[in-house]
Structures are given as structure tokens and as C-alpha cells.
Design a protein around this motif. Structure first.
Motif, PDB file in Angstrom:
ATOM      1  N   PHE A  60       0.818  -1.212   0.000  1.00 37.98           N
ATOM      2  CA  PHE A  60       0.000   0.000   0.000  1.00 37.98           C
ATOM      3  C   PHE A  60       0.855   1.266   0.000  1.00 37.98           C
ATOM      4  CE2 PHE A  60      -2.363  -3.385   2.054  1.00 37.98           C
ATOM      5  CZ  PHE A  60      -3.604  -3.318   1.454  1.00 37.98           C
ATOM      6  N   VAL A  61       2.079   1.145   0.523  1.00 35.42           N
ATOM      7  CA  VAL A  61       2.924   2.323   0.707  1.00 35.42           C
ATOM      8  C   VAL A  61       3.418   2.870  -0.625  1.00 35.42           C
ATOM      9  CG1 VAL A  61       5.141   3.117   1.619  1.00 35.42           C
ATOM     10  CG2 VAL A  61       3.611   1.756   3.056  1.00 35.42           C
ATOM     11  N   ARG A  66       3.437   7.947  -4.190  1.00 35.05           N
ATOM     12  CA  ARG A  66       3.264   8.700  -5.435  1.00 35.05           C
ATOM     13  C   ARG A  66       2.083   9.664  -5.344  1.00 35.05           C
ATOM     14  NH1 ARG A  66       4.328   3.475  -7.933  1.00 35.05           N
ATOM     15  NH2 ARG A  66       2.074   3.205  -8.233  1.00 35.05           N
ATOM     16  N   ALA A  67       1.082   9.339  -4.518  1.00 36.05           N
ATOM     17  CA  ALA A  67      -0.147  10.132  -4.477  1.00 36.05           C
ATOM     18  C   ALA A  67      -0.147  11.212  -3.398  1.00 36.05           C
ATOM     19  CB  ALA A  67      -1.349   9.203  -4.242  1.00 36.05           C
ATOM     20  N   CYS A  68       0.671  11.053  -2.355  1.00 36.99           N
ATOM     21  CA  CYS A  68       0.614  12.016  -1.247  1.00 36.99           C
ATOM     22  C   CYS A  68       1.237  13.350  -1.646  1.00 36.99           C
ATOM     23  CB  CYS A  68       1.295  11.451  -0.003  1.00 36.99           C
ATOM     24  SG  CYS A  68       3.081  11.279  -0.126  1.00 36.99           S
ATOM     25  N   GLN A  72       2.965  18.815   2.352  1.00 31.71           N
ATOM     26  CA  GLN A  72       2.185  18.669   3.571  1.00 31.71           C
ATOM     27  C   GLN A  72       2.788  17.614   4.498  1.00 31.71           C
ATOM     28  OE1 GLN A  72      -1.913  17.831   2.636  1.00 31.71           O
ATOM     29  NE2 GLN A  72      -2.166  19.624   1.336  1.00 31.71           N
ATOM     30  N   VAL A  73       3.319  16.553   3.914  1.00 32.79           N
ATOM     31  CA  VAL A  73       3.820  15.425   4.701  1.00 32.79           C
ATOM     32  C   VAL A  73       5.183  15.722   5.322  1.00 32.79           C
ATOM     33  CG1 VAL A  73       4.588  13.018   4.577  1.00 32.79           C
ATOM     34  CG2 VAL A  73       2.526  13.759   3.350  1.00 32.79           C
ATOM     35  N   ALA A  74       6.088  16.324   4.549  1.00 30.90           N
ATOM     36  CA  ALA A  74       7.483  16.455   4.983  1.00 30.90           C
ATOM     37  C   ALA A  74       7.659  17.236   6.295  1.00 30.90           C
ATOM     38  CB  ALA A  74       8.311  17.086   3.865  1.00 30.90           C
ATOM     39  N   ALA A 166      -3.728   8.907   1.556  1.00 30.60           N
ATOM     40  CA  ALA A 166      -2.411   8.814   0.918  1.00 30.60           C
ATOM     41  C   ALA A 166      -1.344   9.511   1.754  1.00 30.60           C
ATOM     42  CB  ALA A 166      -2.471   9.423  -0.484  1.00 30.60           C
ATOM     43  N   ASN A 167      -1.669  10.697   2.276  1.00 31.58           N
ATOM     44  CA  ASN A 167      -0.721  11.419   3.124  1.00 31.58           C
ATOM     45  C   ASN A 167      -0.350  10.611   4.365  1.00 31.58           C
ATOM     46  OD1 ASN A 167      -0.562  13.626   1.457  1.00 31.58           O
ATOM     47  ND2 ASN A 167      -1.832  14.969   2.723  1.00 31.58           N
TER      48      ASN A 167
END
Length: 248
Positions: A60-61, A66-68, A72-74, A166-167
Motif C-alpha cells: 500500500f505504501v 506517489r499520491a501524497c 504537507q507530509v514532509a 495517501a498522506n
């Protein structure tokens, strides 16, 4: 063969936790850690979940990375990585009962915040975002519960469920590297963790795939309602008051 109620409880918990994680991208720890801690204690349940979740979510990862949205995540991940060692220290040096009560109250508090209809603009400054990440990292190190803080942050911004999910997978992938390193350095990957991984891993994997299939037909509203129920159920059932259910 003697029936082991603790192992049966853990197996059922792994199945439900996997389905929750597969559907929402989070929530596996909210269910697995408190409930398996009731049978084996947090110092086994926490590293056990890290091993199982890391191995079983790999399929799933990759698509999630690719989608996140990395901007925002970093920042959240950076704050989380820095705070992980503090959470690990708490896990090792705090009374397990105190940890379990704290998990329950954390879940209920975050649920109340989400259910209140709270929203934010999504334009938080870098220090605030790093701070939210640090809270998540601390909770992740202490109990593999880095999800609630970032879930509240992203759901509070009103983003679509597909992006939030995704995120979350991208965020957890980064934080897991830091958390796993800290657990290894502190000798937390024991023989018991390995034994339980072999038994509970398949149940978690089955739940993951069932949850992922259910997500494909879910609307944003269904996703949000499911998130509320996950947090509420995990917080209430994990209370030490219910230990008698598994004979403890």
C-alpha cells in the motif's frame, strides 16, 4: 492444545486493526496497541505492531508515496522524527498502566475535537506544523499512535479522504524508519515480539486487504464517520477496566 484467551484476543484485534488501517490509512495502532497491551503489555504490543504494520503495508505504501502531497507530509514527518526518542523513553520508563490510561484519554480528547466540527485554514506556519509533527512523533514512539494528531490536522482542513489516506501512508512510512531504529537501539525487538508476529501478521494482512477494498466505494462523509467510530471504540474498549474480558 490449551486454549489461550490472550492469544485469541490478540488475533481478533489484529484482524480488526488491519481492516481499520486498510480502510482509513490510520487507526490500526488506536485499536491494536491498547487492546493487545491488555494481554501482553505496551512494551510488547508497541514494537509488535511496528513490525507487523511495516511488513504488511508495503504493497500500500508504494502507490501512496506517489499520491501524497509531500509539502504537507514532509514538515510533519521532520517534527515527528525529532520527537520519537522522547516517546520511546516514556514507553520504557513509565508504568504500563499509566501509558494505557493516557492512550484512552488521548483518543477521547481527539475524538471530541473532531466531532465538535473544528476546522482550520490549512495555512499554519512552519513552527506550528513542526510542533504538530512533534506531538505525533512523541505519541508514535510511546505507543505507535502518531496518527491521531495528524489525522485531526488533515481532517480539520477539510481535505478529501483520498488525499488524507495517501498522506497518512506516506507520513507513517517516514516515521516508522525513525521509530524502528529507536526500538532496535533499545533492544525492544524481543523473541516474544517475533513469535507473535508470525501468528498475528496473517490476521493483520487479511484485515488490511478487506479494509482497502471497502475504501474504494466510500464517500468522504463515510470516511469521516468511520474515523470517529474507530477512535471512540478504541478509546473506550482499551480502558483497563475491561481487562477481565481476557482473564487479566
Amino acid at each position: 492444545m490449551v486454549f489461550d484467551p490472550a492469544l485469541a484476543w490478540a488475533f481478533l484485534t489484529a484482524l480488526i486493526a488491519g481492516a481499520t488501517r486498510g480502510f482509513s490509512g490510520f487507526g490500526g495502532a488506536l485499536i491494536f496497541v491498547p487492546l493487545v497491551s491488555a494481554a501482553y503489555g505496551p512494551r510488547v504490543a508497541v514494537p509488535l505492531l511496528l513490525v507487523i504494520d511495516t511488513l504488511m503495508t508495503l504493497p500500500f505504501v508504494v502507490p501512496a508515496l506517489r499520491a501524497c502531497v509531500w509539502r504537507q507530509v514532509a514538515p510533519l514527518a521532520v517534527g515527528a522524527v525529532v520527537a520519537v526518542p522522547a516517546g520511546v523513553w516514556v514507553l520504557q520508563h513509565t508504568d504500563p498502566l499509566v501509558v494505557r490510561w493516557s492512550l484512552a484519554f488521548l483518543g477521547l480528547g481527539l475524538l471530541a475535537l473532531l466531532a465538535s466540527g473544528w476546522r482550520h485554514t490549512g495555512r499554519h506556519t512552519l513552527p506550528v506544523t513542526l510542533g504538530i509533527g512533534a506531538v505525533a512523533g512523541f505519541c508514535g514512539g510511546a505507543a505507535q499512535m502518531s496518527g491521531p494528531a495528524v489525522v485531526v490536522y488533515w481532517l480539520g482542513s477539510g481535505q478529501p479522504s483520498v488525499l488524507v489516506r495517501a498522506n497518512l501512508f506516506g507520513f507513517f512510512a517516514l516515521v516508522t524508519l525513525a521509530t524502528g531504529s529507536s526500538y532496535a537501539l533499545n533492544g525492544m525487538f524481543t523473541a516474544e515480539v517475533g513469535r507473535l508476529t508470525l501468528f498475528l501478521g496473517p490476521a493483520y494482512a487479511l484485515g488490511l486487504y478487506a479494509g482497502a477494498r471497502a475504501f474504494r466505494g466510500a464517500s468522504d462523509r463515510h470516511y469521516r464517520v468511520a474515523a470517529y467510530w474507530v477512535i471512540a471504540a478504541a478509546a473506550l474498549i482499551s480502558l483497563p477496566l475491561f481487562d477481565t474480558l481476557i482473564g487479566r
